[in-house]
Write a protein that holds these residues in place. Structure first.
Motif, PDB file in Angstrom:
ATOM      1  N   UNK A 162       0.834  -1.209   0.000  1.00 27.60           N
ATOM      2  CA  UNK A 162       0.000   0.000   0.000  1.00 27.60           C
ATOM      3  C   UNK A 162       0.862   1.250   0.000  1.00 27.60           C
ATOM      4  N   UNK A 163       1.895   1.270   0.838  1.00 31.95           N
ATOM      5  CA  UNK A 163       2.799   2.419   0.905  1.00 31.95           C
ATOM      6  C   UNK A 163       3.525   2.596  -0.428  1.00 31.95           C
ATOM      7  N   UNK A 164       4.042   1.508  -0.976  1.00 33.81           N
ATOM      8  CA  UNK A 164       4.761   1.581  -2.249  1.00 33.81           C
ATOM      9  C   UNK A 164       3.851   2.092  -3.373  1.00 33.81           C
ATOM     10  N   UNK A 165       2.611   1.616  -3.409  1.00 31.44           N
ATOM     11  CA  UNK A 165       1.672   2.076  -4.438  1.00 31.44           C
ATOM     12  C   UNK A 165       1.380   3.568  -4.281  1.00 31.44           C
ATOM     13  N   UNK A 166       1.233   4.019  -3.037  1.00 33.67           N
ATOM     14  CA  UNK A 166       0.973   5.447  -2.796  1.00 33.67           C
ATOM     15  C   UNK A 166       2.145   6.301  -3.269  1.00 33.67           C
ATOM     16  N   UNK A 167       3.364   5.785  -3.074  1.00 29.58           N
ATOM     17  CA  UNK A 167       4.555   6.531  -3.476  1.00 29.58           C
ATOM     18  C   UNK A 167       4.895   6.359  -4.953  1.00 29.58           C
ATOM     19  N   UNK A 168       4.290   5.351  -5.596  1.00 30.25           N
ATOM     20  CA  UNK A 168       4.603   5.098  -6.999  1.00 30.25           C
ATOM     21  C   UNK A 168       5.996   4.511  -7.187  1.00 30.25           C
ATOM     22  N   UNK A 169       6.454   3.767  -6.179  1.00 37.46           N
ATOM     23  CA  UNK A 169       7.789   3.161  -6.199  1.00 37.46           C
ATOM     24  C   UNK A 169       7.619   1.677  -5.895  1.00 37.46           C
ATOM     25  N   UNK A 170       8.299   0.790  -6.613  1.00 43.04           N
ATOM     26  CA  UNK A 170       8.190  -0.642  -6.290  1.00 43.04           C
ATOM     27  C   UNK A 170       8.662  -0.915  -4.868  1.00 43.04           C
ATOM     28  N   UNK A 171       7.971  -1.812  -4.174  1.00 44.86           N
ATOM     29  CA  UNK A 171       8.315  -2.075  -2.774  1.00 44.86           C
ATOM     30  C   UNK A 171       9.724  -2.620  -2.618  1.00 44.86           C
ATOM     31  N   UNK A 172      10.233  -3.307  -3.644  1.00 45.32           N
ATOM     32  CA  UNK A 172      11.598  -3.818  -3.552  1.00 45.32           C
ATOM     33  C   UNK A 172      12.636  -2.693  -3.606  1.00 45.32           C
ATOM     34  N   UNK A 173      12.270  -1.534  -4.106  1.00 42.90           N
ATOM     35  CA  UNK A 173      13.181  -0.385  -4.081  1.00 42.90           C
ATOM     36  C   UNK A 173      13.203   0.274  -2.704  1.00 42.90           C
ATOM     37  N   UNK A 174      12.074   0.237  -1.995  1.00 41.75           N
ATOM     38  CA  UNK A 174      11.984   0.834  -0.661  1.00 41.75           C
ATOM     39  C   UNK A 174      12.549  -0.110   0.386  1.00 41.75           C
ATOM     40  N   UNK A 175      12.248  -1.408   0.257  1.00 38.38           N
ATOM     41  CA  UNK A 175      12.665  -2.419   1.237  1.00 38.38           C
ATOM     42  C   UNK A 175      13.471  -3.533   0.562  1.00 38.38           C
ATOM     43  N   UNK A 176      14.650  -3.247   0.025  1.00 38.69           N
ATOM     44  CA  UNK A 176      15.421  -4.291  -0.669  1.00 38.69           C
ATOM     45  C   UNK A 176      15.889  -5.416   0.257  1.00 38.69           C
TER      46      UNK A 176
END
Length: 84
Positions: free
Chosen positions: A48-62
């Motif tokens: 949900x957070x990644x979608x809101x930011x428009x960034x893949x979750x693997x980029x935020x939480x590698x």
């Protein structure tokens, strides 16, 4: 590569005009669950957070997701117990 810090994520959310509380309310979860998901593996919250930011979750939480976005296996945490 390391995960984004909680402060980085909160800043980016504020930058786009939203908050963790707003995302949690929209998802029908408590904000405490969302705040926990910023630091610990919680795929629903992180998606949900990644979608809101428009960034893949693997980029935020590698550390939690591989390059394809699949969950990484986390190493077992030792079971610490207090001496009786």
């Amino acid at each position: 590569m390391t995960n984004w810090t909680r402060q980085q994520i909160l800043f980016r959310l504020r930058e786009i005009g939203t908050t963790v509380a707003a995302l949690a309310e929209k998802a029908g979860c408590s904000r405490q669950i969302f705040y926990g998901g910023l630091d610990r593996p919680y795929p629903k919250v992180q998606s949900i957070v990644a979608a809101a930011l428009g960034v893949p979750r693997q980029d935020i939480w590698p550390e939690f997701y591989d390059k394809d976005g699949h969950r990484r296996r986390l190493s077992a945490t030792p079971n610490y117990r207090r001496a009786a």
